[in-house]
Design a protein around this motif. Structure first.
Motif, short mmCIF file in Angstrom:
data_model
loop_
_atom_site.label_atom_id
_atom_site.label_comp_id
_atom_site.label_asym_id
_atom_site.label_seq_id
_atom_site.Cartn_x
_atom_site.Cartn_y
_atom_site.Cartn_z
N ALA A 1 59.33 86.31 30.79
CA ALA A 1 57.97 85.77 30.92
C ALA A 1 57.53 85.04 29.65
CB ALA A 1 57.00 86.91 31.23
N ALA A 2 57.79 85.64 28.49
CA ALA A 2 57.28 85.05 27.25
C ALA A 2 58.09 83.82 26.84
CB ALA A 2 57.32 86.10 26.14
N LYS B 1 60.37 90.47 39.19
CA LYS B 1 59.10 91.15 38.91
C LYS B 1 57.98 90.37 39.58
CE LYS B 1 60.53 92.58 34.28
NZ LYS B 1 60.44 92.22 32.86
N THR B 2 56.90 91.07 39.84
CA THR B 2 55.70 90.42 40.35
C THR B 2 54.66 90.57 39.26
OG1 THR B 2 56.34 91.26 42.51
CG2 THR B 2 54.11 90.38 42.31
N GLU C 1 74.78 87.04 24.20
CA GLU C 1 74.18 88.29 23.74
C GLU C 1 73.68 88.04 22.30
OE1 GLU C 1 74.02 91.11 25.64
OE2 GLU C 1 72.94 92.10 24.01
N VAL C 2 72.39 88.16 22.10
CA VAL C 2 71.88 87.93 20.75
C VAL C 2 71.98 89.24 19.97
CG1 VAL C 2 69.86 87.22 19.40
CG2 VAL C 2 70.42 86.05 21.54
N THR D 1 56.39 91.22 25.12
CA THR D 1 56.26 92.65 24.88
C THR D 1 56.71 92.97 23.45
OG1 THR D 1 56.55 93.16 27.20
CG2 THR D 1 57.08 94.92 25.66
N ASP E 1 69.69 83.60 26.44
CA ASP E 1 69.47 84.88 27.13
C ASP E 1 70.85 85.44 27.46
OD1 ASP E 1 66.76 86.00 28.93
OD2 ASP E 1 68.72 86.94 29.20
N ASN E 2 70.94 86.77 27.56
CA ASN E 2 72.26 87.32 27.87
C ASN E 2 72.61 87.20 29.35
OD1 ASN E 2 70.62 89.33 28.76
ND2 ASN E 2 71.28 90.86 27.26
N THR F 1 50.37 92.04 30.66
CA THR F 1 50.92 91.25 29.56
C THR F 1 50.86 89.75 29.83
OG1 THR F 1 52.62 93.00 29.50
CG2 THR F 1 52.98 91.14 28.05
N PHE F 2 50.96 89.36 31.10
CA PHE F 2 51.24 87.97 31.43
C PHE F 2 50.18 87.00 30.89
CE2 PHE F 2 52.00 84.17 33.90
CZ PHE F 2 53.38 84.10 33.88
N CYS G 1 51.00 90.22 37.93
CA CYS G 1 49.64 90.09 38.46
C CYS G 1 48.61 90.06 37.35
CB CYS G 1 49.34 91.24 39.41
SG CYS G 1 50.34 91.14 40.88
C1 LIG Z 1 58.68 95.60 37.08
C2 LIG Z 1 57.59 95.14 36.14
C3 LIG Z 1 56.39 94.62 36.66
C4 LIG Z 1 55.41 94.16 35.79
N1 LIG Z 1 54.23 93.67 36.32
C5 LIG Z 1 53.30 93.15 35.51
C6 LIG Z 1 52.10 92.60 36.04
O1 LIG Z 1 51.83 92.70 37.24
N2 LIG Z 1 51.24 91.98 35.20
C7 LIG Z 1 51.48 91.90 33.85
O2 LIG Z 1 50.67 91.30 33.13
N3 LIG Z 1 52.57 92.48 33.31
C8 LIG Z 1 53.48 93.10 34.09
N4 LIG Z 1 54.61 93.66 33.55
C9 LIG Z 1 54.74 93.71 32.08
C10 LIG Z 1 55.23 92.37 31.47
O3 LIG Z 1 54.45 91.29 31.90
C11 LIG Z 1 56.66 92.07 31.82
O4 LIG Z 1 57.51 93.11 31.40
C12 LIG Z 1 57.15 90.74 31.22
O5 LIG Z 1 58.37 90.43 31.85
C13 LIG Z 1 57.33 90.81 29.69
O6 LIG Z 1 57.80 89.56 29.26
P1 LIG Z 1 58.85 89.41 28.06
O7 LIG Z 1 59.23 87.98 28.03
O8 LIG Z 1 58.29 90.05 26.85
O9 LIG Z 1 60.10 90.29 28.48
P2 LIG Z 1 61.14 90.00 29.65
O10 LIG Z 1 60.47 89.24 30.75
O11 LIG Z 1 61.77 91.30 29.96
O12 LIG Z 1 62.21 89.02 28.98
C14 LIG Z 1 63.12 89.44 28.00
C15 LIG Z 1 64.40 88.63 28.20
O13 LIG Z 1 65.30 88.94 27.13
C16 LIG Z 1 66.62 89.02 27.63
N5 LIG Z 1 67.40 89.87 26.67
C17 LIG Z 1 67.22 91.17 26.38
N6 LIG Z 1 68.07 91.57 25.40
C18 LIG Z 1 68.80 90.47 25.07
C19 LIG Z 1 69.81 90.23 24.11
N7 LIG Z 1 70.28 91.18 23.29
N8 LIG Z 1 70.35 88.99 24.03
C20 LIG Z 1 69.91 87.99 24.83
N9 LIG Z 1 68.93 88.16 25.75
C21 LIG Z 1 68.38 89.38 25.88
C22 LIG Z 1 66.48 89.61 29.02
O14 LIG Z 1 67.58 89.27 29.84
C23 LIG Z 1 65.15 88.97 29.48
O15 LIG Z 1 65.37 87.78 30.23
C24 LIG Z 1 55.59 94.20 34.38
C25 LIG Z 1 56.77 94.78 33.89
C26 LIG Z 1 57.74 95.25 34.74
C27 LIG Z 1 58.96 95.90 34.15
#
Ligand SMILES: Cc1cc2nc3c(=O)[nH]c(=O)nc-3n(C[C@H](O)[C@H](O)[C@H](O)COP(=O)(O)OP(=O)(O)OC[C@H]3O[C@@H](n4cnc5c(N)ncnc54)[C@H](O)[C@@H]3O)c2cc1C
Length: 390
Positions: free
Chosen positions: A16-17, A49-50, A117-118, A274, A40-41, A286-287, A52
């Motif tokens: 997401a981020a 994920k959904t 893999e980072v 996150t 990304d790995n 978080t979104f 909201c």
């Molecule tokens: C099932 C679920 C539902 C959620 N629903 C909501 C919601 O409704 N509303 C809301 O606001 N928030 C929600 N969240 C919380 C949050 O929005 C999400 O977790 C969001 O995906 C976080 O974004 P991110 O980019 O920080 O992490 P992620 O989306 O998890 O992205 C991290 C990325 O890093 C990659 N990665 C990890 N380790 C490595 C590595 N060593 N090397 C290379 N790549 C790597 C992964 O493959 C992944 O693609 C939800 C979380 C979950 C788990």
């Protein structure tokens, strides 16, 4: 010696981020021609994920939104509390979001994708480097959402928001496609040891995501969530197992942890998502915060400034989150009563404003006056009257 490829920006993590930030950069006239590496790995996601949220104004691209609902209800026993304000609820499917952005990347010559893999990050002074199993890469700015670095080591027990949900396709038309159920407190959780509720996102009269969520210290076996979901679909919607099929499953957990996270790994490597502290610890939302941070980053880059980490919440909101987390950890039986009172005694729109940290102190006093005081006073004492708040 191996050559190290250099970019203007490296985005580590295409979740997401990472993808949101990429989208914001590609939208910016001054930045869209920058050379970017997206790492990304895996680009073959198994679990979707959904995402909201209720504040649509924070979403920069309305095409991302899959469905919006006009009404939000919270159910306690047989009583439904329905919001009568302007608050709508919206959702984005990670599958569509990713497809939308990655299709755009394909048309953009300046973005390179690497599946790697980072493994680590290096500070090189005026730029920074990532070490991966596919080689090393440098950039003047790195944005990473893959490595969560607490400022201090976490201690004590963990608390998780964990859930599993069915994308149900029912033979009968039983769902109201205009109204989501934000929380339907599990009547049977009165006898269980933690806060537990169902969450229903109806896409049409016969399609819905129905999730079972608990706040406790460990994830349960899949069968436990499934049994609760089957029981709920039957008791609320009159659906027996023969009346529906499960097209997909969403499952996951979000740590309910207010440990302070490092905002950056080094001067040129900023943490986002996150990992950057954008998750509200008590709700997991978080979104929309990711969108706010992405906007800030892009503005700083365009003005040749170093982007700042995700800003910490005001002290009083950190205190509220901290107290609630302590209660849910140490007195989990108090949790269901607190949430029920929160929604029984306050309007849903006021609670959402509070959860978004946009309420006034007067609003918050009103909300706290409606809640059972004893657990909060106890938690306040244990937190050294607030001074231990991260
Ligand atoms: C099932 C679920 C539902 C959620 N629903 C909501 C919601 O409704 N509303 C809301 O606001 N928030 C929600 N969240 C919380 C949050 O929005 C999400 O977790 C969001 O995906 C976080 O974004 P991110 O980019 O920080 O992490 P992620 O989306 O998890 O992205 C991290 C990325 O890093 C990659 N990665 C990890 N380790 C490595 C590595 N060593 N090397 C290379 N790549 C790597 C992964 O493959 C992944 O693609 C939800 C979380 C979950 C788990």
């Amino acid at each position: 010696m191996k050559t190290v490829k250099s970019y203007d920006y490296i985005i580590v993590g295409a979740g997401a981020a990472g993808l949101s930030l990429l989208w914001h950069i590609l939208e910016h006239d001054k930045l869209k021609k920058k050379n970017i590496l997206l790492a990304d790995n895996t680009f073959k996601w198994e679990r979707e994920k959904t995402w909201c949220f209720w504040d649509k104004s924070l979403i920069p691209e309305k095409n991302w939104i899959q469905k919006s609902w006009e009404r939000i209800e919270v159910r306690i026993g047989n009583k439904a509390f329905i919001n009568i304000g302007n608050e709508h609820y919206h959702c984005i499917s990670s599958r569509n979001f990713r497809k939308n952005i990655l299709e755009r990347v394909k048309e953009t010559e300046t973005v390179t994708i690497v599946e790697a893999e980072v493994e680590g990050f290096e500070d090189l002074g005026h730029n920074a480097m990532i070490r991966t199993d596919k080689g090393n890469f440098t950039a003047s700015h790195i944005f990473q959402s893959t490595h969560i670095m607490p400022v201090k080591l976490r201690n004590g027990s963990q608390l998780l928001q964990h859930f599993r949900g069915f994308f149900v396709e029912s033979r009968k038309e039983v769902f109201d496609p205009e109204m989501i159920t934000l929380m339907d407190f599990d009547a049977e959780s009165g006898t269980s040891k933690c806060t537990a509720f169902f969450y229903v996102l109806p896409y049409s009269k016969n399609l819905a995501l129905c999730e079972y969520t608990l706040f406790s210290d460990e994830v349960l076996p899949d069968e436990t969530y499934d049994a609760a979901l089957q029981r709920y679909l039957n008791s609320r919607f009159g659906l027996s197992e023969r009346d529906y099929k499960v097209n997909e499953i969403e499952k996951g957990f979000i740590p309910m942890d207010d440990t302070l996270l490092a905002g950056k790994l080094n001067n040129r490597t900023l943490n986002i998502g996150t990992a950057g502290g954008a998750t509200k610890p008590t709700t997991g939302y978080t979104f929309t915060r990711i969108q706010q941070h992405s906007r800030h980053i892009v503005k700083a880059l365009a003005e040749n400034r170093l982007p700042e980490p995700f800003p910490r919440s005001k002290y009083r909101f950190r205190l509220y989150d901290h107290l609630l987390i302590q209660i849910l950890k140490k007195e989990p039986l108090a949790g269901p009563g607190i949430f029920r009172q929160l929604f029984r005694k306050n309007k849903i729109k006021d609670v959402l404003l509070f959860l978004d940290e946009k309420s006034s102190l007067a609003d918050e006093i009103k909300i706290f006056a409606s809640l059972p005081w004893a657990p909060f006073l106890k938690a306040l004492g244990k937190s050294g009257f607030g001074w231990k708040v991260p």
